[in-house]
Motif scaffolding. Sequence first.
Motif, PDB file in Angstrom:
ATOM      1  N   VAL A 110     -11.343  -6.718  24.480  1.00  0.00           N
ATOM      2  CA  VAL A 110     -11.407  -7.489  23.232  1.00  0.00           C
ATOM      3  C   VAL A 110     -10.316  -7.039  22.264  1.00  0.00           C
ATOM      4  O   VAL A 110      -9.591  -7.850  21.687  1.00  0.00           O
ATOM      5  CB  VAL A 110     -12.801  -7.331  22.582  1.00  0.00           C
ATOM      6  CG1 VAL A 110     -12.779  -7.788  21.137  1.00  0.00           C
ATOM      7  CG2 VAL A 110     -13.844  -8.107  23.381  1.00  0.00           C
ATOM      8  N   SER A 111     -10.204  -5.731  22.082  1.00  0.00           N
ATOM      9  CA  SER A 111      -9.232  -5.211  21.119  1.00  0.00           C
ATOM     10  C   SER A 111      -7.809  -5.587  21.539  1.00  0.00           C
ATOM     11  O   SER A 111      -6.961  -5.884  20.690  1.00  0.00           O
ATOM     12  CB  SER A 111      -9.374  -3.688  21.006  1.00  0.00           C
ATOM     13  OG  SER A 111      -9.465  -3.121  22.286  1.00  0.00           O
TER      14      SER A 111
ATOM     15  N   HIS B 118     -18.369  -8.650  28.059  1.00  0.00           N
ATOM     16  CA  HIS B 118     -18.015  -9.210  26.752  1.00  0.00           C
ATOM     17  C   HIS B 118     -16.870 -10.205  26.847  1.00  0.00           C
ATOM     18  O   HIS B 118     -16.438 -10.569  27.947  1.00  0.00           O
ATOM     19  CB  HIS B 118     -17.794  -8.117  25.719  1.00  0.00           C
ATOM     20  CG  HIS B 118     -16.551  -7.286  25.891  1.00  0.00           C
ATOM     21  ND1 HIS B 118     -15.670  -7.405  26.916  1.00  0.00           N
ATOM     22  CD2 HIS B 118     -16.050  -6.300  25.114  1.00  0.00           C
ATOM     23  CE1 HIS B 118     -14.684  -6.548  26.767  1.00  0.00           C
ATOM     24  NE2 HIS B 118     -14.893  -5.858  25.681  1.00  0.00           N
TER      25      HIS B 118
ATOM     26  N   THR C 213     -12.698   1.528  22.396  1.00  0.00           N
ATOM     27  CA  THR C 213     -12.252   1.685  21.013  1.00  0.00           C
ATOM     28  C   THR C 213     -13.035   2.774  20.278  1.00  0.00           C
ATOM     29  O   THR C 213     -12.717   3.064  19.132  1.00  0.00           O
ATOM     30  CB  THR C 213     -12.280   0.349  20.250  1.00  0.00           C
ATOM     31  OG1 THR C 213     -13.545  -0.278  20.415  1.00  0.00           O
ATOM     32  CG2 THR C 213     -11.174  -0.576  20.722  1.00  0.00           C
TER      33      THR C 213
ATOM     34  N   THR D 195     -19.172  -1.847  22.535  1.00  0.00           N
ATOM     35  CA  THR D 195     -19.984  -2.372  23.638  1.00  0.00           C
ATOM     36  C   THR D 195     -21.121  -1.407  23.946  1.00  0.00           C
ATOM     37  O   THR D 195     -22.262  -1.806  24.202  1.00  0.00           O
ATOM     38  CB  THR D 195     -19.085  -2.582  24.878  1.00  0.00           C
ATOM     39  OG1 THR D 195     -17.941  -3.327  24.458  1.00  0.00           O
ATOM     40  CG2 THR D 195     -19.794  -3.353  25.963  1.00  0.00           C
TER      41      THR D 195
ATOM     42  N   GLN E 228     -14.064  -4.824  17.142  1.00  0.00           N
ATOM     43  CA  GLN E 228     -15.340  -5.455  16.846  1.00  0.00           C
ATOM     44  C   GLN E 228     -16.013  -4.717  15.692  1.00  0.00           C
ATOM     45  O   GLN E 228     -16.087  -3.487  15.685  1.00  0.00           O
ATOM     46  CB  GLN E 228     -16.233  -5.429  18.084  1.00  0.00           C
ATOM     47  CG  GLN E 228     -15.618  -6.146  19.274  1.00  0.00           C
ATOM     48  CD  GLN E 228     -16.441  -5.952  20.534  1.00  0.00           C
ATOM     49  OE1 GLN E 228     -17.546  -6.457  20.638  1.00  0.00           O
ATOM     50  NE2 GLN E 228     -15.909  -5.227  21.490  1.00  0.00           N
TER      51      GLN E 228
HETATM   52  N1  ASP Z   1     -15.287  -3.521  23.893  1.00  0.00           N
HETATM   53  C1  ASP Z   1     -14.174  -2.904  23.241  1.00  0.00           C
HETATM   54  C2  ASP Z   1     -12.918  -3.678  23.484  1.00  0.00           C
HETATM   55  O1  ASP Z   1     -12.903  -4.501  24.355  1.00  0.00           O
HETATM   56  C3  ASP Z   1     -14.010  -1.520  23.661  1.00  0.00           C
HETATM   57  C4  ASP Z   1     -15.213  -0.684  23.605  1.00  0.00           C
HETATM   58  O2  ASP Z   1     -16.341  -1.163  23.626  1.00  0.00           O
HETATM   59  O3  ASP Z   1     -15.028   0.513  23.525  1.00  0.00           O
HETATM   60  O4  ASP Z   1     -11.957  -3.477  22.821  1.00  0.00           O
END
Ligand code: ASP
Length: 329
Positions: free
Chosen positions: A168-169, A98, A192, A48, A210
């Motif tokens: 998301v993960s 997101h 992440t 992100t 992602q």
């Molecule tokens: N957006 C990622 C997730 O939701 C985490 C990240 O951006 O660090 O897993």
Amino acid sequence: MGFTRRGLIATAAAITLSAGLISGHAAEAAYPERPITMIVPFAAGGPTDIIARIVAEDMSKTLGQQIVIENVTGAGGTTGSTRAAQAAPDGYTLVMGHMGTHGAAPALYPNLKYDPAKDFEPIGLAAGTPIVIVARKDFPPKDLKEFVAYLKANADKLNQAHAGVGSVSHSTCTLLTSQLGIKPTLVPYNGTGPALNDLVGGQVDFMCDQIVNLVPQIEAGTIKAYAIAIPERSPSLPDVPTTKEAGLPDYQVSAWNAIFAPKGTPADVVAQLNAALVKALDDPNTRKRILDLGGVIADKPGRSPEALHELVVSEIARWTPVLKGANGK
Ligand code: ASP
């Protein structure tokens, strides 16, 4: 000519009034007159954050003011998103939300302090980000079929990294592990980016992430990629099979990252921010940076605030039954 005192006063008053109107108008037209904060609700260096920094750089040039990224982490991105929802609706606080913060989170946070579909002015979609199943480089399975069998046989000994409940993960791997009927140990991170560091270091076993976070590490062989969960291979990872090719056709999932402003942000400010985003996504250098990392850029109609609103509504409807049923906590 006959200038009277009263006439002069009236003329002076009229001049003052119109000057006031002009400067009032100029103040509105001057947006942005100071730096804009874009909250990234995850750690620096993750997907992100990567997308936010790429688009913010180009948008800053168009807007003539710096967009400053502020990483506000916690609770799967809902802490930073809450802060953005509650910020002054003046165009100076935005959030890169997101699929997790604005799609999956309502299913997993009964007391979520914002409604993703009602408490924001959608600005536009920044990038689609297909999900890739990855593991530490010495993880024994050599392909997706072996990976599935290994997970089923060893789930209670395995650690799955994620970026917080509802991220998301977390959501996309919950979909995977619920399809496989397993419950590995979940290891939460603030993003992440840090999770990937531990995957490279071998402290955790696997994750679903992602693509934009992963391409350099997969290419360098510091992590293993088993499959990409979209119908076609990504040009950025031509050697990574799709889940369909590799034997798990029902696992189809792609995330997205998008800019939101607090509800009540003036329509002309929303339009200006959207125009800057649309322009960024047409810029050859910005496009290349996103595409090289495997990101997907929406066509023009897909970049509108209206399209983003529809996406949020449909994603909440899509994820709620999946996650409530899967009990992904
Ligand atoms: N957006 C990622 C997730 O939701 C985490 C990240 O951006 O660090 O897993």
